[in-house]
Design a protein around this motif. Structure first.
Motif, PDB file in Angstrom:
ATOM      1  N   LYS A  69     -27.174 -20.589  13.634  1.00 22.94           N
ATOM      2  CA  LYS A  69     -27.209 -22.052  13.617  1.00 22.94           C
ATOM      3  C   LYS A  69     -28.160 -22.602  12.563  1.00 22.94           C
ATOM      4  O   LYS A  69     -28.779 -23.646  12.745  1.00 22.94           O
ATOM      5  N   SER A  70     -28.290 -21.890  11.451  1.00 28.89           N
ATOM      6  CA  SER A  70     -29.227 -22.304  10.418  1.00 28.89           C
ATOM      7  C   SER A  70     -28.514 -22.516   9.092  1.00 28.89           C
ATOM      8  O   SER A  70     -27.622 -21.766   8.726  1.00 28.89           O
ATOM      9  N   ASN A  71     -28.919 -23.553   8.390  1.00 26.53           N
ATOM     10  CA  ASN A  71     -28.358 -23.866   7.081  1.00 26.53           C
ATOM     11  C   ASN A  71     -29.194 -23.166   6.019  1.00 26.53           C
ATOM     12  O   ASN A  71     -30.354 -23.509   5.815  1.00 26.53           O
ATOM     13  N   LEU A  72     -28.600 -22.187   5.342  1.00 23.18           N
ATOM     14  CA  LEU A  72     -29.311 -21.430   4.309  1.00 23.18           C
ATOM     15  C   LEU A  72     -28.795 -21.732   2.913  1.00 23.18           C
ATOM     16  O   LEU A  72     -29.169 -21.069   1.950  1.00 23.18           O
ATOM     17  N   LYS A  73     -27.951 -22.750   2.774  1.00 25.57           N
ATOM     18  CA  LYS A  73     -27.323 -23.044   1.488  1.00 25.57           C
ATOM     19  C   LYS A  73     -28.375 -23.280   0.396  1.00 25.57           C
ATOM     20  O   LYS A  73     -29.223 -24.156   0.505  1.00 25.57           O
ATOM     21  N   GLY A  74     -28.291 -22.467  -0.645  1.00 22.81           N
ATOM     22  CA  GLY A  74     -29.205 -22.607  -1.774  1.00 22.81           C
ATOM     23  C   GLY A  74     -30.583 -22.018  -1.553  1.00 22.81           C
ATOM     24  O   GLY A  74     -31.431 -22.079  -2.449  1.00 22.81           O
ATOM     25  N   ALA A  75     -30.852 -21.438  -0.385  1.00 19.09           N
ATOM     26  CA  ALA A  75     -32.161 -20.818  -0.151  1.00 19.09           C
ATOM     27  C   ALA A  75     -32.321 -19.628  -1.096  1.00 19.09           C
ATOM     28  O   ALA A  75     -31.396 -18.858  -1.304  1.00 19.09           O
ATOM     29  N   ASN A  76     -33.496 -19.493  -1.683  1.00 19.73           N
ATOM     30  CA  ASN A  76     -33.751 -18.436  -2.655  1.00 19.73           C
ATOM     31  C   ASN A  76     -34.482 -17.280  -1.987  1.00 19.73           C
ATOM     32  O   ASN A  76     -35.658 -17.392  -1.637  1.00 19.73           O
ATOM     33  N   GLN A  93     -23.295 -17.079   5.613  1.00 22.67           N
ATOM     34  CA  GLN A  93     -24.599 -17.664   5.301  1.00 22.67           C
ATOM     35  C   GLN A  93     -25.165 -17.074   4.012  1.00 22.67           C
ATOM     36  O   GLN A  93     -25.672 -17.798   3.159  1.00 22.67           O
ATOM     37  N   ILE A  94     -25.094 -15.758   3.878  1.00 26.92           N
ATOM     38  CA  ILE A  94     -25.696 -15.105   2.715  1.00 26.92           C
ATOM     39  C   ILE A  94     -24.949 -15.452   1.427  1.00 26.92           C
ATOM     40  O   ILE A  94     -25.553 -15.522   0.361  1.00 26.92           O
ATOM     41  N   GLU A  95     -23.650 -15.712   1.519  1.00 28.88           N
ATOM     42  CA  GLU A  95     -22.868 -16.113   0.345  1.00 28.88           C
ATOM     43  C   GLU A  95     -23.366 -17.437  -0.225  1.00 28.88           C
ATOM     44  O   GLU A  95     -23.203 -17.702  -1.407  1.00 28.88           O
ATOM     45  N   ALA A  96     -23.991 -18.264   0.592  1.00 32.49           N
ATOM     46  CA  ALA A  96     -24.463 -19.583   0.155  1.00 32.49           C
ATOM     47  C   ALA A  96     -25.898 -19.553  -0.376  1.00 32.49           C
ATOM     48  O   ALA A  96     -26.442 -20.579  -0.751  1.00 32.49           O
ATOM     49  N   THR A  97     -26.517 -18.365  -0.421  1.00 29.65           N
ATOM     50  CA  THR A  97     -27.911 -18.259  -0.840  1.00 29.65           C
ATOM     51  C   THR A  97     -28.042 -17.732  -2.264  1.00 29.65           C
ATOM     52  O   THR A  97     -27.064 -17.360  -2.899  1.00 29.65           O
ATOM     53  N   PRO A 112     -23.713 -10.765  -2.310  1.00 28.69           N
ATOM     54  CA  PRO A 112     -22.693 -11.659  -2.860  1.00 28.69           C
ATOM     55  C   PRO A 112     -22.511 -11.463  -4.365  1.00 28.69           C
ATOM     56  O   PRO A 112     -23.466 -11.162  -5.077  1.00 28.69           O
ATOM     57  N   GLU A 113     -21.320 -11.637  -4.828  1.00 25.61           N
ATOM     58  CA  GLU A 113     -21.026 -11.528  -6.249  1.00 25.61           C
ATOM     59  C   GLU A 113     -21.865 -12.533  -7.058  1.00 25.61           C
ATOM     60  O   GLU A 113     -22.298 -12.241  -8.181  1.00 25.61           O
ATOM     61  N   SER A 114     -22.127 -13.692  -6.478  1.00 26.00           N
ATOM     62  CA  SER A 114     -22.885 -14.732  -7.183  1.00 26.00           C
ATOM     63  C   SER A 114     -24.316 -14.281  -7.517  1.00 26.00           C
ATOM     64  O   SER A 114     -24.928 -14.801  -8.439  1.00 26.00           O
ATOM     65  N   TRP A 115     -24.835 -13.314  -6.783  1.00 26.90           N
ATOM     66  CA  TRP A 115     -26.184 -12.824  -7.071  1.00 26.90           C
ATOM     67  C   TRP A 115     -26.231 -12.058  -8.395  1.00 26.90           C
ATOM     68  O   TRP A 115     -27.300 -11.884  -8.963  1.00 26.90           O
ATOM     69  N   ASN A 116     -25.105 -11.593  -8.853  1.00 29.94           N
ATOM     70  CA  ASN A 116     -25.051 -10.907 -10.135  1.00 29.94           C
ATOM     71  C   ASN A 116     -25.030 -11.870 -11.302  1.00 29.94           C
ATOM     72  O   ASN A 116     -25.209 -11.488 -12.444  1.00 29.94           O
ATOM     73  N   ASN A 117     -24.803 -13.151 -11.016  1.00 27.82           N
ATOM     74  CA  ASN A 117     -24.744 -14.191 -12.046  1.00 27.82           C
ATOM     75  C   ASN A 117     -26.181 -14.583 -12.407  1.00 27.82           C
ATOM     76  O   ASN A 117     -26.879 -15.188 -11.623  1.00 27.82           O
ATOM     77  N   LYS A 118     -26.608 -14.261 -13.587  1.00 25.39           N
ATOM     78  CA  LYS A 118     -27.988 -14.504 -14.014  1.00 25.39           C
ATOM     79  C   LYS A 118     -28.282 -15.954 -14.373  1.00 25.39           C
ATOM     80  O   LYS A 118     -29.372 -16.284 -14.789  1.00 25.39           O
ATOM     81  N   GLN A 119     -27.325 -16.867 -14.157  1.00 27.34           N
ATOM     82  CA  GLN A 119     -27.530 -18.269 -14.494  1.00 27.34           C
ATOM     83  C   GLN A 119     -28.035 -19.073 -13.298  1.00 27.34           C
ATOM     84  O   GLN A 119     -27.957 -20.280 -13.281  1.00 27.34           O
ATOM     85  N   GLN A 120     -28.557 -18.442 -12.285  1.00 34.84           N
ATOM     86  CA  GLN A 120     -29.007 -19.154 -11.086  1.00 34.84           C
ATOM     87  C   GLN A 120     -30.281 -19.914 -11.339  1.00 34.84           C
ATOM     88  O   GLN A 120     -31.147 -19.534 -12.013  1.00 34.84           O
TER      89      GLN A 120
END
Length: 120
Positions: A69-76, A93-97, A112-120
């Motif tokens: 029940k926690s919003n983790l969107k964009g948490a680093n 949840q982890i896909e949104a972090t 998540p695949e997005s973690w491989n994107n170095k433009q974060q």
């Protein structure tokens, strides 16, 4: 803050560097855009909290934290090598972090695949 009990506290944009939150209970608290690097969350209880865009880079311990029940969107969670000790964390949840190869997830989750994107 060790051993404190917090309910409906607004910690939006708070800066808590290298603090010890061990045995602290947070219920329905707002951590949106909070800067929380190098914190120790050992046996800390978070229930229905919002970590939207919170900066948790290099947090020291997530032992026994419940993520349901926690919003983790964009948490680093970059450099968080003990995220694997958290409970009730979902792939959704982890896909949104934000994280990286140093972030250690629980065994049932994949990076998540997005973690491989170095433009974060």
């Amino acid at each position: 803050m060790t051993g404190s009990n917090w309910n409906k506290v607004n910690l939006e944009a708070a800066f808590l560097n290298d603090s010890n939150l061990a045995y602290t209970v947070f219920h329905n608290c707002n951590f949106i855009n909070a800067n929380l690097p190098k914190l120790s969350f050992y046996h800390t209880v978070f229930e229905q909290y919002d970590l939207l865009k919170a900066y948790l880079r290099s947090a020291k311990s997530f032992n026994n934290i419940r993520f349901s029940k926690s919003n983790l969107k964009g948490a680093n969670f970059s450099f968080c090598d003990k995220l694997s000790y958290g409970h009730e964390l979902t792939q959704e949840q982890i896909e949104a972090t934000i994280g990286d190869e140093t972030t250690i997830l629980p065994d049932h989750l994949t990076m998540p695949e997005s973690w491989n994107n170095k433009q974060q």
